[in-house]
Design an enzyme around this catalytic site. Structure first.
Site, short mmCIF file in Angstrom:
data_model
loop_
_atom_site.label_atom_id
_atom_site.label_comp_id
_atom_site.label_asym_id
_atom_site.label_seq_id
_atom_site.Cartn_x
_atom_site.Cartn_y
_atom_site.Cartn_z
N LYS A 123 7.94 31.38 -7.33
CA LYS A 123 8.24 32.91 -6.87
C LYS A 123 7.65 33.25 -5.60
CE LYS A 123 7.58 33.44 -11.90
NZ LYS A 123 6.92 33.88 -13.07
N GLN B 20 0.92 35.90 -14.60
CA GLN B 20 1.59 34.71 -14.99
C GLN B 20 1.11 34.26 -16.44
OE1 GLN B 20 4.25 32.85 -13.16
NE2 GLN B 20 4.27 31.81 -14.98
N ASP C 68 8.07 42.11 -14.64
CA ASP C 68 8.40 41.09 -15.72
C ASP C 68 9.33 41.83 -16.88
OD1 ASP C 68 8.24 38.67 -14.94
OD2 ASP C 68 6.18 38.52 -15.68
#
Ligand code: NAD
Length: 290
Positions: free
Chosen positions: A51, A95, A118
């Site tokens: 990422k 994460q 997200d």
């Protein structure tokens, strides 16, 4: 026709690069993404590194914020609050998975939905369901983009989504049923308790499979001319491969593909779209979703 997710992702990265450089030439700062990682899970380390790299490629500044896995839930919640209040960060992700003593639900729900790139907060999920501006989780967003860029119509079509996870199945179904140019579909959501899966799939114009069982979707379950989107990623042992394994989707590709109008391969279909969607979401957060 095989849908080339790698190529579409490449085009989107170029578009993002152009947008970010236009912002910079207007004297604005670059969008900034915070990536929170807790502990040293090797898979998470790899995802985070990928990422960070993807951000750098398009000019988005990524800030890695790492904590040891001894951090308490209360401390991590405080860190989330700090990021919510930090005006130099446009969006951030935590994460997953988190260590067992921390509730992922508590942490995710604490993120300000305007920074939730997200798209996992109950607020963003609810806003998507109500057709309000929202940040949509990366994989469903990427799939909608693939359908749109290949001019595969969804309006009035029967779309079968297999899998009801919070990150793929549910938001995918929610998105495709919206009154939207790339929505307006009649959606059936199937899962592990669905009976007559084969009969339901046979009436589909588009099938999106997100289960994680290689070979789940077989030739006898699809009609001629269907579009199949394979989200599954499973490592299967393969002594003939240099790595000792290969990545498999949920579709018996060899036998299903000849019946399809369009199909995504694994790898190289949905996968490359997921990270690029995170970058698009970061830009959207920068531009403020309200
Ligand atoms: P999950 O692993 O949380 O859940 C699987 C879902 O499949 C459940 O909702 C379950 O009800 C359903 N299911 C299980 N057996 C079934 C059956 N026999 N018939 C119908 N439905 C059944 O789901 P997930 O997190 O969305 O992951 C699914 C797959 O997609 C995994 O292989 C994962 O690695 C992959 N994935 C890929 C990407 C990508 O970028 N390509 C992103 C996310 C997930």
């Amino acid at each position: 026709m095989i849908i080339d997710g790698k190529e579409i992702a490449k085009q989107i990265r170029q578009e993002l690069r152009d947008k970010v450089s236009a912002l910079l030439s207007e004297g604005k700062r670059a969008p900034r993404l915070g990536i929170v990682i807790v502990g040293h899970n090797p898979a998470s380390e790899t995802y985070v590194a990928n990422k960070m790299k993807a951000c750098a490629e398009v000019g988005i500044e990524a800030v890695r914020i790492a904590y040891e896995d001894t951090i308490s839930e209360a401390q991590l919640l405080q860190e989330v609050e700090n990021l919510n209040a930090d005006n130099s960060i446009d969006g951030f992700i935590v994460q997953l998975p988190l260590p067992a003593h921390i509730s992922e639900q508590h942490i995710t729900s604490a993120i300000d939905y305007r920074k939730d790139v997200d798209g996992l907060t109950p607020e963003n999920v609810g806003r998507t369901a109500q057709g309000l501006p929202s940040i949509v989780s990366a994989t469903p967003r990427g799939i909608r983009e693939l359908l749109a860029r290949y001019n595969i119509p969804t309006d009035g079509k029967h779309i079968v989504v297999i899998g009801r996870s919070n990150i793929v199945g549910k938001p995918m179904a929610s998105l495709l049923m919206q009154k939207h140019e790339h929505g307006n579909a009649t959606v059936t959501l199937c899962h592990s308790h669905t009976v007559h899966l084969k009969e339901i799939c046979l009436s589909a114009d588009i099938i999106i499979v997100a289960v994680g069982h290689p070979g789940l979707l077989t030739e006898d379950m699809v009609s001629q001319g269907v579009t199949v989107i394979d989200v599954g990623i499973t490592r299967v042992e393969d002594p003939t491969s240099p790595k000792g394994y290969r990545i498999c989707g949920d579709v018996d590709f060899e036998n299903v593909a000849p019946k399809c109008a369009y199909i995504t391969p694994v790898p190289g279909g949905v996968g490359p779209m997921t990270i690029v969607s995170l970058l698009q979401n970061t830009l959207a957060a920068y531009e403020h979703i309200r």
